[in-house]
Write an enzyme that holds these catalytic residues in place. Structure first.
Site, PDB file in Angstrom:
ATOM      1  N   TYR A   7      31.291  -2.257  46.720  1.00  0.00           N
ATOM      2  CA  TYR A   7      30.917  -1.721  48.031  1.00  0.00           C
ATOM      3  C   TYR A   7      31.637  -2.522  49.298  1.00  0.00           C
ATOM      4  O   TYR A   7      31.783  -2.023  50.304  1.00  0.00           O
ATOM      5  CB  TYR A   7      29.587  -1.670  48.326  1.00  0.00           C
ATOM      6  N   ASP A  67      23.249   1.936  41.976  1.00  0.00           N
ATOM      7  CA  ASP A  67      23.210   3.399  42.908  1.00  0.00           C
ATOM      8  C   ASP A  67      23.122   4.382  41.870  1.00  0.00           C
ATOM      9  O   ASP A  67      22.247   5.360  42.050  1.00  0.00           O
ATOM     10  CB  ASP A  67      24.629   3.453  43.721  1.00  0.00           C
ATOM     11  N   ASP A  92      19.608   6.926  40.868  1.00  0.00           N
ATOM     12  CA  ASP A  92      19.319   8.515  40.973  1.00  0.00           C
ATOM     13  C   ASP A  92      19.085   8.917  39.715  1.00  0.00           C
ATOM     14  O   ASP A  92      18.298  10.150  39.620  1.00  0.00           O
ATOM     15  CB  ASP A  92      20.859   9.112  41.467  1.00  0.00           C
ATOM     16  N   LYS A 123      28.937  -4.271  32.047  1.00  0.00           N
ATOM     17  CA  LYS A 123      30.027  -3.425  31.373  1.00  0.00           C
ATOM     18  C   LYS A 123      30.881  -4.470  30.916  1.00  0.00           C
ATOM     19  O   LYS A 123      32.267  -4.646  31.126  1.00  0.00           O
ATOM     20  CB  LYS A 123      30.751  -2.508  32.312  1.00  0.00           C
ATOM     21  N   ASP A 127      26.547   2.163  30.239  1.00  0.00           N
ATOM     22  CA  ASP A 127      26.738   3.529  29.665  1.00  0.00           C
ATOM     23  C   ASP A 127      25.500   3.913  28.722  1.00  0.00           C
ATOM     24  O   ASP A 127      24.940   4.873  28.620  1.00  0.00           O
ATOM     25  CB  ASP A 127      27.995   3.853  28.778  1.00  0.00           C
TER      26      ASP A 127
HETATM   27  C1  IPM Z   1      21.869   4.714  48.495  1.00  0.00           C
HETATM   28  C2  IPM Z   1      22.947   5.608  48.980  1.00  0.00           C
HETATM   29  C3  IPM Z   1      24.147   4.807  49.786  1.00  0.00           C
HETATM   30  C4  IPM Z   1      24.400   4.021  48.622  1.00  0.00           C
HETATM   31  C5  IPM Z   1      25.128   5.501  50.393  1.00  0.00           C
HETATM   32  C6  IPM Z   1      24.287   6.606  51.442  1.00  0.00           C
HETATM   33  C7  IPM Z   1      26.044   4.760  51.199  1.00  0.00           C
HETATM   34  O1  IPM Z   1      23.553   6.539  47.950  1.00  0.00           O
HETATM   35  O2  IPM Z   1      21.303   4.133  49.137  1.00  0.00           O
HETATM   36  O3  IPM Z   1      21.565   4.816  47.296  1.00  0.00           O
HETATM   37  O4  IPM Z   1      25.599   4.282  47.913  1.00  0.00           O
HETATM   38  O5  IPM Z   1      23.880   2.796  48.492  1.00  0.00           O
HETATM   39 MN    MN Z   2      22.574   6.307  46.106  1.00  0.00          MN
END
Ligand code: IPM
Ligand code: MN
Length: 367
Positions: free
Chosen positions: A141, A247, A251, A191, A223
Site C-alpha cells: 500500500y 485486506d 473480507d 507467502k 493461499d
Molecule cells: C479496507 C478497505 C481499504 C483498504 C480501501 C478502501 C483503501 O478495503 O479498509 O479494508 O484496502 O484498506
Molecule cells: Mn478491504
C-alpha cells in the site's frame, strides 16, 4: 472523563452508518457521565469535492488533536478511473499513516442469531471467534517505487512490497499481547515459499514469539489460509498478517460473521501519555454507493467500532461490553437490516441504531 472524538462520515453509506454510531457514542458517554466533544471533518470523495484533496490538512490537524477518530467509509464511483493519488481511498491511506496506526484489529465472530445468514454450514461456523491483526501502514500500500511508466508493449506498472524488521516486530508484539487475553494462539500468514518479504516476516515473527512462550505460534501460507478460513474457521484465534493479505482475508472472514456489515475494526498504534491508544475506528465495509442514502445499510459494524473505541482508546472495557451486549440483543430480536436476511420486513439503518440505544437503556435499568 473528557472524550474528544473526530467524526469523519466520508462517502456513500459511511454517512448513514456513522450517524447511528454517533447516536450510540453519545448515549454511552452520557450514561457513563463522560463529557464528549465531537468535531466533524472531511475525508475521501467528499473532501475532494469540497477542498480538492482526499485528506485535507485541516482533517489531519483535527485527527492529531482528538482522542480517537470514527470513520464511516470512503469511495465514490465517479473516481473509479482516477489515478491512485487522486482517489478517495488515498485519503484513508493518508490518515492511517498520519496517525501511525500500524495495527488494524478486525474481530470476526459468529453470532448465534446470524448463523443462518452465513452461506456456510451451521456446525462449521458456529463458535467461530478470531481476530485478524492486519499490518496497516506498510507493505504494497505504501512501498516505493510505484507507478506506471512507458508506452505500448513496454508500458509497465510497479508496486513495491517492503517491510522493515521494526515494522514487523511492533505488529507481531501487538498480536502476541492480544493472544494472551484470548486463547493464546497466533497464526502468522505469509507467502514465504515465494516472497523474500514473507521470509523476513516469518523469521521476525518467530523471533518475537520466543518472548511469549505461553502463546502458540503457527505459520500458514496465505493461499492455504484462504481455504482454512472457510474449511475450519474455529482453528483460528489471532491471525497476524501483512497489509494486503489482511485486506483480502478479512473480507473472506465477513462471510463467517454473516455479513460484511457486521464487522468493526480498530486501528491502533502509538500510546498516548495517558496509556490509551491513538485510534482510528471504522467498519470493515466500503461505501456501497449502490445502496447509499436509502437508510438500508447495516450500522452494526460502525456501532461495533464505537465499542472498540471505548475499549482501546478510552480504556472503558465495561462500556464496550455493554455495547457488544446490546448489539447481540438487537440481533436476537430479529430487527436487522436486509443484508442479514431477517424473516420479516428488514429494519432500516436508523431503526437499528435506535434499537441498540434502547437495549442499552434497558440494560442500564436492569443492572
Ligand atoms: C479496507 C478497505 C481499504 C483498504 C480501501 C478502501 C483503501 O478495503 O479498509 O479494508 O484496502 O484498506
Ligand atoms: Mn478491504
Amino acid at each position: 472523563m473528557n472524550l474528544s472524538v473526530l467524526i469523519l462520515p466520508g462517502d456513500g453509506i459511511g454517512v448513514e452508518v456513522t450517524r447511528e454510531a454517533v447516536k450510540v457514542l453519545r448515549h454511552v458517554a452520557e450514561a457513563g457521565g463522560h463529557k464528549l466533544s465531537l468535531n466533524e471533518g472531511l475525508l475521501g470523495g467528499i473532501a475532494i469535492h469540497r477542498t480538492g484533496t482526499p485528506f485535507p490538512e485541516e482533517t489531519r490537524q483535527l485527527a492529531l488533536g482528538a482522542d480517537a477518530t470514527l470513520l464511516g467509509a470512503v469511495g465514490l464511483p465517479e473516481f473509479d478511473n482516477a489515478p491512485p493519488e487522486k482517489r478517495p481511498e488515498r485519503g484513508l491511506l493518508g490518515i492511517r499513516k498520519a496517525l501511525e496506526v500500524y495495527a488494524n484489529l478486525r474481530p470476526v465472530r459468529s453470532y448465534k442469531a446470524l448463523i443462518d445468514s452465513s452461506p456456510l454450514k451451521n456446525e462449521l461456523v458456529d463458535g467461530t471467534d478470531m481476530i485478524i491483526v492486519r499490518e496497516l501502514t506498510g507493505g504494497l500500500y505504501y512501498g516505493t517505487p510505484r507507478g506506471i511508466s512507458g508506452t505500448g508493449a513496454e508500458e509497465r506498472a510497479v508496486n513495491t512490497m517492503v517491510y522493515t524488521r521494526a515494522e514487523i516486530e511492533r505488529v507481531a508484539h501487538m498480536a502476541f499481547q492480544l493472544a494472551r487475553k484470548r486463547r493464546r494462539k497466533v497464526t502468522s500468514v505469509d507467502k514465504s515459499n515465494v516472497l523474500e518479504n514473507s521470509q523476513l516476516w516469518r523469521r521476525v515473527v518467530t523471533e518475537v514469539a520466543a518472548g511469549y512462550p505461553d502463546v502458540m505460534l503457527d505459520h500458514v501460507l496465505v493461499d492455504n489460509c484462504a481455504m482454512q478460513l472457510v474449511l475450519s474457521p474455529k482453528r483460528f484465534d489471532v491471525v497476524l498478517t501483512e497489509n494486503l493479505f489482511g485486506d483480502i482475508l478479512s473480507d473472506e472472514g465477513a462471510v463467517l460473521a454473516g455479513s460484511i456489515g457486521m464487522l468493526p475494526s480498530a486501528s491502533i498504534g502509538a500510546k498516548r501519555p495517558s496509556g490509551a491508544w491513538t485510534g482510528l475506528y471504522e467498519p470493515v465495509h466500503g461505501s456501497a454507493p449502490d445502496i447509499a442514502g436509502q437508510n438500508k445499510a447495516n450500522p452494526l459494524g460502525a456501532i461495533g467500532s464505537v465499542a472498540a473505541m471505548f475499549e482501546y482508546s478510552f480504556g472503558l472495557a465495561e462500556d464496550a461490553r455493554r455495547i457488544y451486549g446490546a448489539i447481540e440483543e438487537v440481533l436476537n430480536s430479529g430487527r436487522v437490516t436486509a443484508d442479514l436476511k431477517p424473516a420479516g420486513k428488514p429494519a432500516q439503518t436508523s431503526e437499528v441504531g435506535d434499537a441498540v440505544c434502547a437495549a442499552l437503556s434497558a440494560r442500564a435499568v436492569s443492572a
